[in-house]
Design an enzyme around this catalytic site. Structure first.
Site, PDB file in Angstrom:
ATOM      1  N   GLY A  27      26.217  41.193  34.643  1.00 34.16           N
ATOM      2  CA  GLY A  27      26.224  41.562  33.207  1.00 34.16           C
ATOM      3  C   GLY A  27      27.136  40.195  32.518  1.00 34.16           C
ATOM      4  O   GLY A  27      26.501  39.968  31.430  1.00 34.16           O
ATOM      5  N   SER A  28      28.214  39.996  32.840  1.00 37.40           N
ATOM      6  CA  SER A  28      28.802  38.961  32.450  1.00 37.40           C
ATOM      7  C   SER A  28      28.023  37.553  32.216  1.00 37.40           C
ATOM      8  O   SER A  28      28.114  36.853  31.390  1.00 37.40           O
ATOM      9  CB  SER A  28      30.144  38.716  33.008  1.00 37.40           C
ATOM     10  OG  SER A  28      31.197  39.838  33.041  1.00 37.40           O
ATOM     11  N   THR A  70      31.276  39.636  42.077  1.00 37.09           N
ATOM     12  CA  THR A  70      31.228  41.099  42.216  1.00 37.09           C
ATOM     13  C   THR A  70      31.589  41.435  43.606  1.00 37.09           C
ATOM     14  O   THR A  70      30.899  40.998  44.353  1.00 37.09           O
ATOM     15  CB  THR A  70      30.101  41.679  41.351  1.00 37.09           C
ATOM     16  OG1 THR A  70      29.952  43.065  41.460  1.00 37.09           O
ATOM     17  CG2 THR A  70      28.711  40.989  41.987  1.00 37.09           C
ATOM     18  N   ASP A 127      30.307  44.561  44.250  1.00 38.80           N
ATOM     19  CA  ASP A 127      29.161  45.041  44.355  1.00 38.80           C
ATOM     20  C   ASP A 127      28.185  44.408  45.138  1.00 38.80           C
ATOM     21  O   ASP A 127      27.073  44.811  45.713  1.00 38.80           O
ATOM     22  CB  ASP A 127      28.518  45.679  43.033  1.00 38.80           C
ATOM     23  CG  ASP A 127      29.727  46.381  42.147  1.00 38.80           C
ATOM     24  OD1 ASP A 127      30.421  46.990  42.863  1.00 38.80           O
ATOM     25  OD2 ASP A 127      29.450  46.190  41.044  1.00 38.80           O
ATOM     26  N   ARG A 186      38.683  67.197  61.813  1.00 42.45           N
ATOM     27  CA  ARG A 186      38.092  66.979  60.218  1.00 42.45           C
ATOM     28  C   ARG A 186      36.831  66.191  60.008  1.00 42.45           C
ATOM     29  O   ARG A 186      36.541  65.456  60.970  1.00 42.45           O
ATOM     30  CB  ARG A 186      39.167  66.839  59.269  1.00 42.45           C
ATOM     31  CG  ARG A 186      40.321  67.789  59.163  1.00 42.45           C
ATOM     32  CD  ARG A 186      41.356  67.092  58.236  1.00 42.45           C
ATOM     33  NE  ARG A 186      42.409  67.956  57.969  1.00 42.45           N
ATOM     34  CZ  ARG A 186      43.728  67.598  57.651  1.00 42.45           C
ATOM     35  NH1 ARG A 186      44.120  66.440  57.707  1.00 42.45           N
ATOM     36  NH2 ARG A 186      44.543  68.666  57.571  1.00 42.45           N
ATOM     37  N   ARG A 243      28.554  50.470  42.461  1.00 42.59           N
ATOM     38  CA  ARG A 243      27.869  50.642  41.176  1.00 42.59           C
ATOM     39  C   ARG A 243      26.309  51.253  41.574  1.00 42.59           C
ATOM     40  O   ARG A 243      26.317  52.255  42.003  1.00 42.59           O
ATOM     41  CB  ARG A 243      27.921  49.381  40.270  1.00 42.59           C
ATOM     42  CG  ARG A 243      27.458  49.767  38.691  1.00 42.59           C
ATOM     43  CD  ARG A 243      27.547  48.571  37.924  1.00 42.59           C
ATOM     44  NE  ARG A 243      26.907  47.402  38.372  1.00 42.59           N
ATOM     45  CZ  ARG A 243      26.794  46.268  37.607  1.00 42.59           C
ATOM     46  NH1 ARG A 243      27.453  46.073  36.433  1.00 42.59           N
ATOM     47  NH2 ARG A 243      26.311  45.242  37.952  1.00 42.59           N
ATOM     48  N   ARG A 260      39.327  45.951  45.084  1.00 42.14           N
ATOM     49  CA  ARG A 260      39.079  44.704  44.091  1.00 42.14           C
ATOM     50  C   ARG A 260      40.367  43.808  44.138  1.00 42.14           C
ATOM     51  O   ARG A 260      40.353  42.547  44.028  1.00 42.14           O
ATOM     52  CB  ARG A 260      39.250  45.175  42.628  1.00 42.14           C
ATOM     53  CG  ARG A 260      37.934  45.842  42.159  1.00 42.14           C
ATOM     54  CD  ARG A 260      38.023  46.077  40.667  1.00 42.14           C
ATOM     55  NE  ARG A 260      36.941  46.603  40.256  1.00 42.14           N
ATOM     56  CZ  ARG A 260      35.762  46.082  40.003  1.00 42.14           C
ATOM     57  NH1 ARG A 260      35.540  44.808  40.032  1.00 42.14           N
ATOM     58  NH2 ARG A 260      34.820  46.795  39.627  1.00 42.14           N
TER      59      ARG A 260
END
Length: 374
Positions: A110-111, A132, A134, A169, A178, A269
């Protein structure tokens, strides 16, 4: 060394490990090899939307210790696109006010698309570097920050195994990603998860529970599961930050087994970049400066076949790199006995524009599942 240039660099979008290492590489290559000056734009494009522009001079001494530091010395943001549209002329004016010959932007898909639009509008010499966690930037096998995020998620799985086994468990780890399942898939294999759910492959909650039942029948009273934040619920909604709890509630209802959730979130991150990310950041930083020296603009640097190559930015933006359901790692997961969704070749898997699966599967009858597990 040719004409002395003054170049700018900024970091945009979400932060990740390796940004500082990239800035360090850019400054070292520009200053040591070419004798240029480097200016760091503060706060992404925000630094160019003020009068005067906000920046710092990046000398070698300023970046000497950045290789291992997380975050970004320059600051970043993933907000303010509306204001950006109103400030295009000011951004271009400040670019020239700073006497810049070229601009390097470090960002996600996007950037990079936004920065490319600004560059086209103002006839700015631009080179992009993909980052990223992602790992969804198109046409590059790796983006800065991704491999550190996988390491963090893998360590989390390693730790969840022992507590899951101790308490018998089901432990669910929700990770970022994303629209893409790269972190979940890679960390799931590396961390020995028994169930991996990613947005690119449909799942069947009944078969998720059957996998848990099979493990119990073989004497394993615990299960570790990793799920990407973008996986859809059965009614077609995406609940980022809550999808792990959605599965915990469903699995507990259907199996009666105590199920706990860990949402890893922004831990992926932050912190020190992994060696692999330091190497990638260094390679990308050097290559980006070399593209400027060659006056080869409107490109991003990409990692393909173990080398850095320039890719036209128009080809690298507007699409995202998602997990191919027939990828080698998907086959590896299947071969290891991991449940990774309805992956059989006979199943037609389709996606919408964001890479999400268009097909979901119904919940099973809870009484049947409880009977099979009990």
């Amino acid at each position: 060394m040719g004409e002395k240039k003054r170049i700018g660099v900024l970091t945009s979008g979400g932060d990740c490990a390796g940004l500082n290492a990239t800035i360090r590489a850019i400054v070292n290559r520009a200053v040591v090899t070419y004798g240029w000056e480097v200016v760091g734009i503060k706060g992404a494009t925000n630094g160019l939307m003020t009068t005067p522009p906000e920046y710092i001079d990046l000398h070698l001494s300023k970046v000497e210790s950045l290789l291992t530091k997380g975050g970004t010395l320059l600051g970043t943001t993933n907000k303010g696109e509306k204001r950006l549209e109103e400030c295009l002329d000011l951004i271009v004016e400040n670019y020239h006010r700073l006497g810049l010959h070229a601009l390097i932007g470090i960002g996600g898909d996007g950037s990079l698309a936004i920065l490319h639009r600004i560059a086209k509008y103002g006839n700015i010499n631009f080179v992009g570097i993909p980052k990223t966690i992602d790992n969804d930037v198109y046409l590059t096998e790796y983006a800065i920050g991704y491999q550190t995020a996988v390491n963090v998620a893998t360590e989390a799985l390693d730790r969840l195994h022992s507590t899951a086994e101790s308490h018998e468990r089901i432990m669910i780890l929700e990770v970022m990603g994303r629209d893409a399942g790269h972190i979940a898939l890679n960390a799931g294999i590396a961390g020995g998860a028994h169930i991996i759910l990613i947005p690119e492959i449909p799942y069947n909650i009944e078969n998720v529970c059957r996998k848990i039942a099979e493990r119990k029948q073989h004497g394993f009273n615990h299960t570790v599961m990793i799920v990407s934040e973008a996986v859809y619920t059965r009614n077609g909604t995406c609940r980022v930050g809550k999808i792990g709890q959605f599965f915990a509630d469903m699995i507990t209802e259907l199996t009666g087994i105590d199920t706990r959730v860990t949402v890893l979130g922004h831990v992926q991150r932050g912190g020190m970049p992994s060696p692999a990310d330091r190497i990638l950041a260094s390679s990308f930083g050097v290559a980006a400066v070399d593209l400027i020296a060659q006056e080869n603009y409107n490109k991003i640097v990409a990692w393909q076949n173990h080398q850095v190559v320039p890719v036209p930015i128009e080809e690298a933006t507007g699409k995202i790199r998602i997990v191919d359901p027939h990828d080698t790692l998907v086959k590896t997961a299947v071969g290891l006995g991991i449940y990774i969704g309805e992956h059989e070749g006979s199943l037609e898997i389709s996606h919408n524009g964001s890479g999400h699966p268009a097909q979901m599967f119904p919940l099973a009858d809870s009484k049947i599942l409880n009977a099979s597990i009990g």
